[in-house]
Design an enzyme around this catalytic site. Structure first.
Site, short mmCIF file in Angstrom:
data_model
loop_
_atom_site.label_atom_id
_atom_site.label_comp_id
_atom_site.label_asym_id
_atom_site.label_seq_id
_atom_site.Cartn_x
_atom_site.Cartn_y
_atom_site.Cartn_z
N ASP A 12 0.80 -1.22 -0.17
CA ASP A 12 0.12 -0.05 -0.06
C ASP A 12 1.10 1.24 0.04
O ASP A 12 2.15 0.88 0.26
CB ASP A 12 -1.00 0.09 1.06
N ASP A 14 -0.32 5.15 0.91
CA ASP A 14 -0.52 6.04 1.86
C ASP A 14 -0.71 5.41 3.39
O ASP A 14 -1.20 4.50 3.68
CB ASP A 14 -1.91 6.80 1.73
N ASP A 175 -1.29 -0.86 6.05
CA ASP A 175 -1.54 -0.39 7.44
C ASP A 175 -2.96 -0.14 8.01
O ASP A 175 -3.21 0.37 8.91
CB ASP A 175 -1.10 1.23 7.34
#
Length: 182
Positions: A12, A14, A175
């Site tokens: 991922d 961001d 995250d």
């Protein structure tokens, strides 16, 4: 049960590779200022990210995690935010410590690397280029690449298929809950 070493690691953007909240917060506050509304600040925006731009703008307008703004307000705010973010997607964002070294380690260890993010391609590609990461990925799947995005597994399965990897030999690093669910 023995863990298998993955062949493809999808990462991922961001919140995993890049702390993009400073740019998002700047754009939120500039948008609100243009609408004669008070700034919300980086701490608030940090709590609101993770569900896409439209949800972020809605949260900024109502100054809360939940709630719906006035439809006319949203109609004015969303294009304003998008315009601001188009020019400010990599001005204040920074790589998290160790990201470049971690990616180099993975590549030198023989892992294939891809990126799967829900961020629109118009922002993903310039951000990865600005952060010096674009050329590190064999594939980049953005939030508008396919008809569905994370938490749906479609982007991960698509990346595996395009790169000729069996999904059971792939891993997702992220995250958020959406990354885990995908």
């Amino acid at each position: 049960m023995a863990l298998r070493k993955p062949r493809l690691i999808m990462i991922d953007v961001d919140g995993t590779l890049v702390d993009s909240v400073p740019d998002l917060a700047w754009c939120v506050d500039a948008m609100l200022q243009k609408m004669d509304m008070p700034a919300r600040g980086e701490n608030a925006v940090r709590d609101w990210v993770g569900n896409g731009v439209e949800r972020l703008v809605k949260r900024a307008l109502v100054n809360a995690l939940d709630g719906e703004p006035n439809a006319l307000q949203l109609k004015q705010a969303l294009p304003l935010f998008m315009s601001l973010y188009a020019d400010n997607h990599a001005e204040r964002s920074i790589l998290y410590p160790g990201v470049k070294e971690g990616i180099e380690y993975l590549k030198s260890s023989g892992y294939r690397i891809g990126s799967v993010t829900n961020k629109a391609e118009a922002f993903t590609i310039p951000l990865l280029k600005a952060m010096g990461l674009y050329d590190d990925f064999e594939i980049i799947i953005s939030g508008d690449t396919l008809t569905r995005n994370k938490p749906d597994p479609m982007p991960l399965l698509h990346a595996a298929e395009v790169l000729g990897e069996n999904p059971e030999h792939c891993m997702m690093l992220g995250d958020s809950k959406s990354d885990v669910q995908a």
